[in-house]
Design a protein around this motif. Structure first.
Motif, PDB file in Angstrom:
ATOM      1  N   ARG B 150      31.374  19.728  13.037  1.00 22.89           N
ATOM      2  CA  ARG B 150      31.079  20.839  12.144  1.00 22.89           C
ATOM      3  C   ARG B 150      29.582  21.126  12.227  1.00 22.89           C
ATOM      4  O   ARG B 150      28.766  20.222  12.409  1.00 22.89           O
ATOM      5  CB  ARG B 150      31.538  20.550  10.722  1.00 22.89           C
ATOM      6  CG  ARG B 150      30.833  19.457  10.015  1.00 22.89           C
ATOM      7  CD  ARG B 150      31.431  19.203   8.645  1.00 22.89           C
ATOM      8  NE  ARG B 150      32.818  18.751   8.724  1.00 22.89           N
ATOM      9  CZ  ARG B 150      33.627  18.611   7.679  1.00 22.89           C
ATOM     10  NH1 ARG B 150      33.193  18.881   6.468  1.00 22.89           N
ATOM     11  NH2 ARG B 150      34.857  18.190   7.816  1.00 22.89           N
ATOM     12  N   TYR B 158      33.985  25.855  11.856  1.00 22.94           N
ATOM     13  CA  TYR B 158      34.356  24.447  12.016  1.00 22.94           C
ATOM     14  C   TYR B 158      34.700  24.193  13.483  1.00 22.94           C
ATOM     15  O   TYR B 158      34.846  25.139  14.276  1.00 22.94           O
ATOM     16  CB  TYR B 158      35.522  24.045  11.111  1.00 22.94           C
ATOM     17  CG  TYR B 158      36.349  25.193  10.609  1.00 22.94           C
ATOM     18  CD1 TYR B 158      36.254  25.627   9.290  1.00 22.94           C
ATOM     19  CD2 TYR B 158      37.214  25.876  11.465  1.00 22.94           C
ATOM     20  CE1 TYR B 158      36.988  26.692   8.840  1.00 22.94           C
ATOM     21  CE2 TYR B 158      37.955  26.951  11.012  1.00 22.94           C
ATOM     22  CZ  TYR B 158      37.844  27.355   9.693  1.00 22.94           C
ATOM     23  OH  TYR B 158      38.567  28.418   9.251  1.00 22.94           O
ATOM     24  N   ASP B 160      37.321  23.460  15.238  1.00 20.47           N
ATOM     25  CA  ASP B 160      38.498  24.139  15.824  1.00 20.47           C
ATOM     26  C   ASP B 160      38.136  25.528  16.331  1.00 20.47           C
ATOM     27  O   ASP B 160      38.586  25.965  17.394  1.00 20.47           O
ATOM     28  CB  ASP B 160      39.585  24.358  14.754  1.00 20.47           C
ATOM     29  CG  ASP B 160      40.365  23.094  14.457  1.00 20.47           C
ATOM     30  OD1 ASP B 160      40.050  22.057  15.070  1.00 20.47           O
ATOM     31  OD2 ASP B 160      41.271  23.149  13.603  1.00 20.47           O
ATOM     32  N   PHE B 161      37.353  26.230  15.539  1.00 24.57           N
ATOM     33  CA  PHE B 161      36.975  27.599  15.866  1.00 24.57           C
ATOM     34  C   PHE B 161      36.134  27.627  17.153  1.00 24.57           C
ATOM     35  O   PHE B 161      36.381  28.415  18.064  1.00 24.57           O
ATOM     36  CB  PHE B 161      36.200  28.192  14.682  1.00 24.57           C
ATOM     37  CG  PHE B 161      35.610  29.539  14.936  1.00 24.57           C
ATOM     38  CD1 PHE B 161      36.416  30.642  15.190  1.00 24.57           C
ATOM     39  CD2 PHE B 161      34.229  29.737  14.903  1.00 24.57           C
ATOM     40  CE1 PHE B 161      35.871  31.899  15.415  1.00 24.57           C
ATOM     41  CE2 PHE B 161      33.681  30.977  15.122  1.00 24.57           C
ATOM     42  CZ  PHE B 161      34.499  32.057  15.374  1.00 24.57           C
ATOM     43  N   ILE B 165      36.874  29.095  21.067  1.00 22.25           N
ATOM     44  CA  ILE B 165      35.956  29.988  21.786  1.00 22.25           C
ATOM     45  C   ILE B 165      35.673  29.434  23.180  1.00 22.25           C
ATOM     46  O   ILE B 165      35.764  30.142  24.188  1.00 22.25           O
ATOM     47  CB  ILE B 165      34.636  30.164  20.991  1.00 22.25           C
ATOM     48  CG1 ILE B 165      34.876  31.085  19.798  1.00 22.25           C
ATOM     49  CG2 ILE B 165      33.527  30.721  21.872  1.00 22.25           C
ATOM     50  CD1 ILE B 165      33.657  31.287  18.915  1.00 22.25           C
ATOM     51  N   VAL B 215      34.341  13.198   8.777  1.00 23.10           N
ATOM     52  CA  VAL B 215      35.059  12.854  10.009  1.00 23.10           C
ATOM     53  C   VAL B 215      35.891  14.090  10.367  1.00 23.10           C
ATOM     54  O   VAL B 215      36.825  14.442   9.657  1.00 23.10           O
ATOM     55  CB  VAL B 215      35.973  11.627   9.792  1.00 23.10           C
ATOM     56  CG1 VAL B 215      36.736  11.298  11.066  1.00 23.10           C
ATOM     57  CG2 VAL B 215      35.156  10.422   9.346  1.00 23.10           C
ATOM     58  N   ASP B 216      35.503  14.758  11.441  1.00 24.94           N
ATOM     59  CA  ASP B 216      36.145  16.039  11.750  1.00 24.94           C
ATOM     60  C   ASP B 216      37.530  15.897  12.352  1.00 24.94           C
ATOM     61  O   ASP B 216      38.240  16.901  12.483  1.00 24.94           O
ATOM     62  CB  ASP B 216      35.251  16.865  12.682  1.00 24.94           C
ATOM     63  CG  ASP B 216      34.142  17.561  11.895  1.00 24.94           C
ATOM     64  OD1 ASP B 216      34.451  18.107  10.828  1.00 24.94           O
ATOM     65  OD2 ASP B 216      32.986  17.526  12.330  1.00 24.94           O
ATOM     66  N   SER B 218      40.654  12.955  12.017  1.00 23.91           N
ATOM     67  CA  SER B 218      41.103  11.608  11.672  1.00 23.91           C
ATOM     68  C   SER B 218      42.604  11.457  11.841  1.00 23.91           C
ATOM     69  O   SER B 218      43.128  10.351  11.725  1.00 23.91           O
ATOM     70  CB  SER B 218      40.687  11.239  10.244  1.00 23.91           C
ATOM     71  OG  SER B 218      41.169  12.193   9.331  1.00 23.91           O
ATOM     72  N   ASN B 219      43.284  12.573  12.111  1.00 25.55           N
ATOM     73  CA  ASN B 219      44.721  12.500  12.368  1.00 25.55           C
ATOM     74  C   ASN B 219      45.003  12.671  13.853  1.00 25.55           C
ATOM     75  O   ASN B 219      44.237  13.320  14.578  1.00 25.55           O
ATOM     76  CB  ASN B 219      45.458  13.599  11.604  1.00 25.55           C
ATOM     77  CG  ASN B 219      45.478  13.321  10.104  1.00 25.55           C
ATOM     78  OD1 ASN B 219      45.331  12.181   9.679  1.00 25.55           O
ATOM     79  ND2 ASN B 219      45.643  14.365   9.321  1.00 25.55           N
ATOM     80  N   PRO B 221      46.068  14.124  17.171  1.00 30.74           N
ATOM     81  CA  PRO B 221      46.240  15.522  17.587  1.00 30.74           C
ATOM     82  C   PRO B 221      47.671  15.834  18.034  1.00 30.74           C
ATOM     83  O   PRO B 221      48.041  16.997  18.149  1.00 30.74           O
ATOM     84  CB  PRO B 221      45.278  15.681  18.766  1.00 30.74           C
ATOM     85  CG  PRO B 221      44.506  14.436  18.868  1.00 30.74           C
ATOM     86  CD  PRO B 221      45.171  13.375  18.046  1.00 30.74           C
ATOM     87  N   CYS B 223      50.684  14.095  16.622  1.00 34.37           N
ATOM     88  CA  CYS B 223      51.754  13.947  15.626  1.00 34.37           C
ATOM     89  C   CYS B 223      51.257  13.953  14.176  1.00 34.37           C
ATOM     90  O   CYS B 223      52.064  13.739  13.268  1.00 34.37           O
ATOM     91  CB  CYS B 223      52.552  12.672  15.903  1.00 34.37           C
ATOM     92  SG  CYS B 223      51.660  11.160  15.488  1.00 34.37           S
ATOM     93  N   ASP B 224      49.979  14.197  13.947  1.00 35.12           N
ATOM     94  CA  ASP B 224      49.369  14.313  12.607  1.00 35.12           C
ATOM     95  C   ASP B 224      49.247  12.992  11.840  1.00 35.12           C
ATOM     96  O   ASP B 224      48.719  12.981  10.722  1.00 35.12           O
ATOM     97  CB  ASP B 224      50.142  15.301  11.702  1.00 35.12           C
ATOM     98  CG  ASP B 224      50.161  16.708  12.243  1.00 35.12           C
ATOM     99  OD1 ASP B 224      49.268  17.034  13.044  1.00 35.12           O
ATOM    100  OD2 ASP B 224      51.074  17.476  11.862  1.00 35.12           O
ATOM    101  N   HIS B 225      49.741  11.886  12.390  1.00 34.23           N
ATOM    102  CA  HIS B 225      49.614  10.609  11.670  1.00 34.23           C
ATOM    103  C   HIS B 225      48.159  10.119  11.745  1.00 34.23           C
ATOM    104  O   HIS B 225      47.452  10.416  12.701  1.00 34.23           O
ATOM    105  CB  HIS B 225      50.560   9.558  12.264  1.00 34.23           C
ATOM    106  CG  HIS B 225      51.965   9.706  11.768  1.00 34.23           C
ATOM    107  ND1 HIS B 225      52.771  10.754  12.144  1.00 34.23           N
ATOM    108  CD2 HIS B 225      52.701   8.967  10.903  1.00 34.23           C
ATOM    109  CE1 HIS B 225      53.943  10.651  11.546  1.00 34.23           C
ATOM    110  NE2 HIS B 225      53.932   9.577  10.779  1.00 34.23           N
ATOM    111  N   PRO B 226      47.732   9.352  10.734  1.00 31.44           N
ATOM    112  CA  PRO B 226      46.349   8.855  10.771  1.00 31.44           C
ATOM    113  C   PRO B 226      46.087   8.011  12.020  1.00 31.44           C
ATOM    114  O   PRO B 226      46.908   7.169  12.389  1.00 31.44           O
ATOM    115  CB  PRO B 226      46.249   8.002   9.505  1.00 31.44           C
ATOM    116  CG  PRO B 226      47.314   8.534   8.601  1.00 31.44           C
ATOM    117  CD  PRO B 226      48.436   8.960   9.497  1.00 31.44           C
TER     118      PRO B 226
END
Lengths: 233, 469
Positions: B150, B158, B160-161, B165, B215-216, B218-219, B221, B223-226
């Motif tokens: 960030r 942020y 992702d944006f 790009i 922490v930008d 933490s899951n 990428p 399966c979304d689990h920590p």
């Protein structure tokens, strides 16, 4: 007291860590539930005294919609039961009918339209509709404009800066004890009087830590925003 | 081999380009006459007059781009110094703007009257937010992406944006040099044919992890689990695995394996070699590693790289330290609105010896009436690093000094140590030379002048004699 911070690992942008700190400082006695994306929200299992969701990314909005959709009824019940719910930044958009072509939870009759390469940045000076003597200073930093599609429950009216879209001077949602705004700051830290008003509204009046220093910062900013030389964007 | 003009840039378009080029060259010439660097305005005017201005230049045969949130300037300077040491010509925007206007100004300053660049290699620091505009006409052969964190909320939103790009802007032919310890940027062009080289840093003996507030990622990428850490370095940088789906970092090909007192040991696909370190902080270690990875892929031998890096240091505007009559003064860049870079600076300050006065001379000052600086980023800073007993004074100045004070009080900084002085000119009075022997001045790129003034005022105060330590 039980407070649920929804998805703090993804929805902590735009200064929202500050709001999470503030809740801890205000309610040191509370039991906090920090619910990650893949976990079932605590409010679906027991009554929460406050639910909080901060600003996230476009990706996290879609994830949240997907994870919350099966729990929508619980959320509607919490809202209707007057559970205090705080939604900051773009987080309220997940409750709208749509975000562009993405189907939202459809709890509120609004739609969000994204403009990804034209970020909206602006100062914000407004007043609380429920108490027009209470002035609010904050910022706006977002990719979306918000349009009402039915019943509207505006929170603020705008004095300076951009409203919820380029034509309307309204901002945010206040419905029962659900307080939602796209404004950032963090809004409650930058506006101690607004925080005081909300605490009273939900029956949780208490001393606000660092209130005097917050007020000094608030007055400085308000003076700056009242100066016509200060540009809005 | 020189690249040719873009095939569709002919006739009336070319005439327009040349007229714009000549006008902007004249402006640049006049600016230099009055001592200006001409690193932004000529390009800005040229792009206003001819939006596709960059398309008109013949490009050098080798273009290197350096982008990412943190480390761009340092790496661009390292590469420039390396090529200079090798006696190899290059041109760069290292002393100018890294936006499309800055790149255009660099081309204006390094091309002839027909828009042909005089040198066959360019090294550009590229603002990641500007990549779409820049890479539309300037296609890098090589691109280092340092990391994605960030950054300024109003500008960069942020990670992702910015990722999206870069994903869209980067040509499929660019060889990417990626940080495999960064689970955000390492997935750039994942499904594209780009050649890629991944660099990584092993967990080193001298590293002590401090929990980061932000922490930008933490899951997982996938399966979304920590994610579960193998080791964490700072913020989201480190090695992770997902207990749910087995996902883990891409293995590094070029790996920093060891940090010695003044050098780094790097494993170049099985061949170990030693290169000078520019400092002992992890960000600068990554900077060296990224630059080495690029140069190695470009075909330079380890011996040549090691020789070219000898004696290189971080540029002075970003860091200086001086000893004066028993006091130590530091000036360190802590860019406003960039919480990660500022927190890394906090970590460095926390490790300093002595009794410290820490001057926050980094709020933006140039905004004036143009805008009011957003302060949300303050709440992402790792103020916890500064709670040691060595920091005796926190001196807050600039337009937003009260916002700093609110934030620091909320974060538990000892209120007795907070000196909220407001005006930059009040700082010197607040510095208690009987209490401190080390003064650290944090500055932004916008406040270098103010921070130098503060430093000189403090030196004068020490010189007055009553404060010989």
């Amino acid at each position: 007291m039980k407070i649920e911070l929804l998805y703090p690992e993804t929805n902590n942008h735009l200064g929202e860590k500050g709001h999470m700190d503030l809740l801890h400082l205000l309610f040191p006695e509370a039991l906090f539930f920090e619910t990650p994306l893949v976990q079932t929200p605590a409010f679906t299992k027991e009554k929460m005294d406050l639910i909080y969701l901060g600003a996230g990314t476009e990706k996290s909005q879609e994830q949240i919609i997907n994870y919350l959709r099966p729990k929508k009824d619980y959320l509607v019940e919490a809202i209707e039961n007057e559970t205090p719910i705080l939604l900051f930044g773009n987080s309220s958009e997940v409750l709208f009918n749509r975000i562009d072509d993405i189907e939202g939870l459809g709890i509120f009759d609004y739609t969000a339209k994204r403009q990804m390469l034209k970020r909206i940045n602006s100062i914000y000076h407004g007043r609380l509709i429920e108490d027009k003597d209470l002035e609010v200073v904050a910022f706006r930093s977002q990719f979306t404009q918000i349009y009402s599609e039915g019943e509207d429950y505006p929170l603020f009216e705008t004095i300076r800066g951009l409203g919820r879209n380029s034509e309307e001077n309204k901002e945010g949602i206040l419905y029962k004890n659900l307080f939602a705004t796209h404004l950032i700051g963090p809004v409650f830290i930058m506006n101690p009087l607004l925080l005081q008003w909300y605490l009273e509204r939900i029956g949780r009046q208490r001393e606000i830590p660092n209130f005097d220093t917050m007020m000094e910062a608030y007055e400085l900013r308000k003076k700056e925003y009242l100066d016509p030389k200060t540009m809005e964007v | 081999m020189k690249r040719s003009y873009q095939s569709n840039y002919k006739g009336i378009m070319m005439i327009r380009f040349l007229l714009t080029l000549w006008l902007s060259k004249l402006i640049a010439f006049l600016m230099r006459l009055v001592g200006k660097r001409a690193s932004y305005l000529p390009g800005s005017i040229a792009i206003k007059l001819t939006p596709d201005f960059l398309a008109g230049f013949s490009k050098p045969s080798e273009i290197i781009a350096v982008t990412g949130t943190n480390g761009k300037t340092t790496i661009t300077n390292l590469l420039g110094d390396f090529f200079q040491k090798q006696g190899q010509d290059y041109f760069s925007n290292s002393y100018g703007s890294n936006t499309v206007e800055g790149i255009a100004s660099t081309f204006i300053n390094h091309s002839n009257l027909l828009g042909k660049t005089r040198v066959d290699r360019a090294v550009f620091e590229v603002d990641e937010r500007s990549a779409l505009k820049i890479f539309k006409h300037v296609h890098p052969d090589w691109m280092i992406v340092t990391n994605l964190f960030r950054d300024s909320y109003p500008r960069n939103a942020y990670p992702d944006f910015i990722f999206n790009i870069l994903e869209e802007a980067t040509p499929d032919t660019t060889h990417l040099i990626l940080n495999s310890d960064d689970l955000i940027s390492c997935f750039l062009k994942e499904n594209s044919p780009n050649p890629k080289t991944f660099f990584s840093m092993n967990h080193l003996d001298d590293e002590v992890y401090k929990e980061s507030r932000v922490v930008d990622l933490s899951n997982c990428p996938r399966c979304d689990h920590p994610l579960e850490p193998v080791f964490k370095r700072y913020n989201h940088i480190g090695r992770y695995r997902c207990g749910n789906c087995g996902f883990e970092n891409i293995p590094g090909q070029i790996i920093l394996t060891q940090a010695l007192e003044e050098s780094l040991i790097i494993d170049l696909e099985g061949r170990k070699f030693e290169v000078s370190a520019i400092s002992d902080n992890p960000v600068d270690r990554y900077n060296v590693l990224a630059a080495v990875s690029l140069l190695y892929r470009m075909g330079y031998s380890p011996e040549t790289i090691a020789c070219g890096f000898e004696g290189l240091r971080v540029v002075k505007s970003r860091f200086y330290s001086l000893d004066f009559q028993g006091y130590k003064l530091y000036g360190i860049m802590a860019k406003s609105m960039n919480p990660i870079a500022s927190s890394r600076t906090f970590e460095f300050v926390a490790g300093l010896e002595g009794n410290i006065a820490l001057v926050f001379a980094n709020p933006t000052v140039l905004l004036g009436y143009r805008n009011s600086e957003q302060m949300a980023w303050l709440y992402d800073l790792d103020f916890e690093y500064l709670k040691g007993d060595n920091i005796k004074q926190f001196i807050l100045c600039g337009k937003r000094f009260k916002d700093y004070e609110v934030c620091m009080r909320m974060r538990g900084i000892d209120t007795q140590r907070i000196y909220a002085v407001g005006d930059f000119d009040n700082v010197v009075e607040a510095v208690d030379l009987d209490l401190v022997d080390t003064i650290v001045i944090l500055n932004d790129t916008d406040t270098i002048e103010e921070s130098v003034k503060i430093r000189n005022q403090i030196l004068d105060k020490i010189k007055e004699g009553s404060h010989e330590n």
